[in-house]
Design a protein around this motif. Structure first.
Motif, PDB file in Angstrom:
ATOM      1  N   LEU A 227      56.655  11.048  24.156  1.00  0.00           N
ATOM      2  CA  LEU A 227      55.560  10.957  25.118  1.00  0.00           C
ATOM      3  C   LEU A 227      54.349  10.447  24.359  1.00  0.00           C
ATOM      4  N   LEU A 228      53.776   9.351  24.865  1.00  0.00           N
ATOM      5  CA  LEU A 228      52.583   8.788  24.234  1.00  0.00           C
ATOM      6  C   LEU A 228      51.358   9.091  25.089  1.00  0.00           C
ATOM      7  N   GLU A 229      50.377   9.756  24.476  1.00  0.00           N
ATOM      8  CA  GLU A 229      49.042   9.839  25.069  1.00  0.00           C
ATOM      9  C   GLU A 229      48.306   8.646  24.464  1.00  0.00           C
ATOM     10  N   ALA A 230      48.044   7.630  25.277  1.00  0.00           N
ATOM     11  CA  ALA A 230      47.551   6.354  24.742  1.00  0.00           C
ATOM     12  C   ALA A 230      46.102   6.422  24.273  1.00  0.00           C
ATOM     13  N   GLY A 231      45.393   7.478  24.672  1.00  0.00           N
ATOM     14  CA  GLY A 231      43.992   7.644  24.294  1.00  0.00           C
ATOM     15  C   GLY A 231      43.371   8.660  25.240  1.00  0.00           C
ATOM     16  N   SER A 232      42.103   9.009  24.960  1.00  0.00           N
ATOM     17  CA  SER A 232      41.450  10.050  25.762  1.00  0.00           C
ATOM     18  C   SER A 232      40.576   9.440  26.854  1.00  0.00           C
ATOM     19  N   ILE A 233      40.952   9.690  28.109  1.00  0.00           N
ATOM     20  CA  ILE A 233      40.140   9.152  29.218  1.00  0.00           C
ATOM     21  C   ILE A 233      38.978  10.071  29.578  1.00  0.00           C
ATOM     22  N   VAL A 234      38.881  11.244  28.939  1.00  0.00           N
ATOM     23  CA  VAL A 234      37.677  12.062  29.146  1.00  0.00           C
ATOM     24  C   VAL A 234      36.615  11.751  28.084  1.00  0.00           C
ATOM     25  N   ASN A 235      37.010  10.957  27.090  1.00  0.00           N
ATOM     26  CA  ASN A 235      36.039  10.475  26.095  1.00  0.00           C
ATOM     27  C   ASN A 235      35.329   9.271  26.711  1.00  0.00           C
ATOM     28  N   ARG A 236      33.997   9.341  26.835  1.00  0.00           N
ATOM     29  CA  ARG A 236      33.287   8.325  27.620  1.00  0.00           C
ATOM     30  C   ARG A 236      33.377   6.931  27.012  1.00  0.00           C
ATOM     31  N   GLN A 237      33.429   6.858  25.679  1.00  0.00           N
ATOM     32  CA  GLN A 237      33.557   5.555  25.030  1.00  0.00           C
ATOM     33  C   GLN A 237      34.993   5.037  25.115  1.00  0.00           C
ATOM     34  N   GLU A 238      35.941   5.915  24.783  1.00  0.00           N
ATOM     35  CA  GLU A 238      37.331   5.451  24.759  1.00  0.00           C
ATOM     36  C   GLU A 238      37.845   5.125  26.164  1.00  0.00           C
ATOM     37  N   GLU A 239      37.328   5.820  27.168  1.00  0.00           N
ATOM     38  CA  GLU A 239      37.748   5.502  28.543  1.00  0.00           C
ATOM     39  C   GLU A 239      37.463   4.030  28.856  1.00  0.00           C
ATOM     40  N   LEU A 240      36.281   3.569  28.433  1.00  0.00           N
ATOM     41  CA  LEU A 240      35.912   2.174  28.693  1.00  0.00           C
ATOM     42  C   LEU A 240      36.869   1.220  27.989  1.00  0.00           C
ATOM     43  N   GLN A 241      37.233   1.570  26.739  1.00  0.00           N
ATOM     44  CA  GLN A 241      38.175   0.716  25.996  1.00  0.00           C
ATOM     45  C   GLN A 241      39.547   0.715  26.658  1.00  0.00           C
ATOM     46  N   LEU A 242      39.996   1.909  27.074  1.00  0.00           N
ATOM     47  CA  LEU A 242      41.336   2.029  27.662  1.00  0.00           C
ATOM     48  C   LEU A 242      41.459   1.248  28.970  1.00  0.00           C
ATOM     49  N   ALA A 243      40.317   0.993  29.606  1.00  0.00           N
ATOM     50  CA  ALA A 243      40.326   0.246  30.872  1.00  0.00           C
ATOM     51  C   ALA A 243      40.367  -1.265  30.657  1.00  0.00           C
ATOM     52  N   THR A 244      40.321  -1.714  29.382  1.00  0.00           N
ATOM     53  CA  THR A 244      40.305  -3.164  29.138  1.00  0.00           C
ATOM     54  C   THR A 244      41.714  -3.716  28.923  1.00  0.00           C
ATOM     55  N   PRO A 245      41.936  -4.983  29.304  1.00  0.00           N
ATOM     56  CA  PRO A 245      43.217  -5.641  29.022  1.00  0.00           C
ATOM     57  C   PRO A 245      43.482  -5.717  27.521  1.00  0.00           C
ATOM     58  N   GLU A 246      42.403  -5.834  26.706  1.00  0.00           N
ATOM     59  CA  GLU A 246      42.578  -5.946  25.252  1.00  0.00           C
ATOM     60  C   GLU A 246      43.237  -4.691  24.683  1.00  0.00           C
ATOM     61  N   ARG A 247      42.752  -3.537  25.097  1.00  0.00           N
ATOM     62  CA  ARG A 247      43.327  -2.293  24.573  1.00  0.00           C
ATOM     63  C   ARG A 247      44.760  -2.096  25.078  1.00  0.00           C
ATOM     64  N   ARG A 248      44.997  -2.437  26.346  1.00  0.00           N
ATOM     65  CA  ARG A 248      46.372  -2.315  26.869  1.00  0.00           C
ATOM     66  C   ARG A 248      47.312  -3.241  26.097  1.00  0.00           C
ATOM     67  N   SER A 249      46.868  -4.445  25.794  1.00  0.00           N
ATOM     68  CA  SER A 249      47.708  -5.396  25.052  1.00  0.00           C
ATOM     69  C   SER A 249      48.024  -4.885  23.658  1.00  0.00           C
ATOM     70  N   LEU A 250      47.030  -4.277  23.039  1.00  0.00           N
ATOM     71  CA  LEU A 250      47.197  -3.742  21.695  1.00  0.00           C
ATOM     72  C   LEU A 250      48.262  -2.636  21.684  1.00  0.00           C
ATOM     73  N   THR A 251      48.125  -1.697  22.600  1.00  0.00           N
ATOM     74  CA  THR A 251      49.076  -0.582  22.689  1.00  0.00           C
ATOM     75  C   THR A 251      50.467  -1.097  23.038  1.00  0.00           C
ATOM     76  N   SER A 252      50.513  -2.018  23.976  1.00  0.00           N
ATOM     77  CA  SER A 252      51.795  -2.564  24.412  1.00  0.00           C
ATOM     78  C   SER A 252      52.485  -3.315  23.271  1.00  0.00           C
ATOM     79  N   ALA A 253      51.707  -4.092  22.512  1.00  0.00           N
ATOM     80  CA  ALA A 253      52.279  -4.832  21.377  1.00  0.00           C
ATOM     81  C   ALA A 253      52.838  -3.870  20.337  1.00  0.00           C
ATOM     82  N   ALA A 254      52.153  -2.755  20.133  1.00  0.00           N
ATOM     83  CA  ALA A 254      52.636  -1.750  19.177  1.00  0.00           C
ATOM     84  C   ALA A 254      53.960  -1.161  19.658  1.00  0.00           C
TER      85      ALA A 254
END
Ligand SMILES: [Zn+2]
Length: 279
Positions: A227-254
């Motif tokens: 089970l992967l927790e891809a990042g914290s969506i209650v973290n105000r900064q990381e939530e913004l990153q997790l909502a970007t295509p760039e971050r999704r691409s990074l995680t997906s590529a990994a």
């Protein structure tokens, strides 16, 4: 019906977030790691089935982000991208698993479906929160929302009760390594006493793999499962990153790279055995 409408609203909310972060600096981007040493044909990609499980359901959508967006919307978008990228990499048998049945029956159903499909690997996609007592209130878009800015980062969980415990640990190690090769970091907070009954044993301190035996989707699956927790969506900064295509691409590529590593390791049983050095 209402489910579809709500899914649409969730996606719109995520789009709004993506627009909000447009213009900000992109998520950390690393060069991809060098490809696995295995020969390209040792892993039969077209026959290797990965089940990508979208965590939670449209009606019971998991955590709520710092800006009020349900976790399910994040899970669905990321898992959809992972499925596309795995297929593009030649893993044609990849299945995106979307479940409407609420827990825990729905959790048992996910594992049963993966078992019936004879999957080689099961990856549950989630986004993290913190226990309620660690949340703080703030106002966002005229609403009271809740956040915790202390624990950004991914986390990987495996169960020692899984049908392929060694494989789960191996894949978890590969995944953490590939995420870190792309500039991402895991959160160490699951080891802290303040996590109470949600405190977990860190079984791979380099890759960020925790042990969580009771998780039904990991315990009931017969194939390697994480089970992967891809990042914290209650973290105000990381939530913004997790909502970007760039971050999704990074995680997906990994994930694609880790699946390639795992498929190659499994194609060579002798090497796979030596790679498992946990005990
Ligand atoms: Zn979740």
């Amino acid at each position: 019906m209402s489910g579809f409408r709500r899914a649409g609203q969730m996606v719109l909310a995520l789009l709004a977030l993506a627009i909000l972060v447009a213009g900000r600096e992109p998520a950390a981007r690393g060069e991809g790691p060098t490809p696995a040493a295995a020969s390209p044909d040792s892993c039969q990609r077209a026959k290797f089935r990965v089940v990508v499980d979208v965590g939670h359901t449209i009606d019971v959508p998991g955590a709520i982000s710092a800006r009020g967006i349900p976790e399910y919307a994040f899970n669905l978008q990321l898992a959809t991208q992972i499925k596309q990228d795995l297929v593009a990499a030649g893993f044609d048998e990849t299945v995106l698993l979307i479940t409407a049945t609420a827990p825990w029956r729905g959790l048992v159903e996910r594992a049963a479906r993966a078992n019936a499909m004879h999957a080689n690997l099961f990856i549950a996609i989630h986004h993290d929160s913190v226990p309620d007592n660690l949340l703080q209130a703030w106002q966002y878009a005229g609403q009271e929302e809740h956040y915790n800015d202390d624990y950004p980062g991914y986390a990987i969980f495996i169960s020692n009760d899984n049908g392929d415990r060694a494989g789960s640990l191996m894949f978890g190690g590969f995944l953490g390594t590939e995420l870190q090769a792309r500039g991402l970091h895991y959160t160490p907070h699951y080891t802290l006493a303040l996590m109470g009954h949600r405190r977990r044993e860190l079984v791979d301190a380099k890759a960020g793999v925790y042990r969580y035996d009771q998780l039904i989707v990991l315990r009931e699956t017969r194939m390697a499962a994480v089970l992967l927790e891809a990042g914290s969506i209650v973290n105000r900064q990381e939530e913004l990153q997790l909502a970007t295509p760039e971050r999704r691409s990074l995680t997906s590529a990994a994930i694609v790279a880790a699946v390639e590593d795992f498929c190659a390791a499994r194609a060579k049983p002798v090497t796979a055995k030596t790679a498992h050095s946990a005990h």
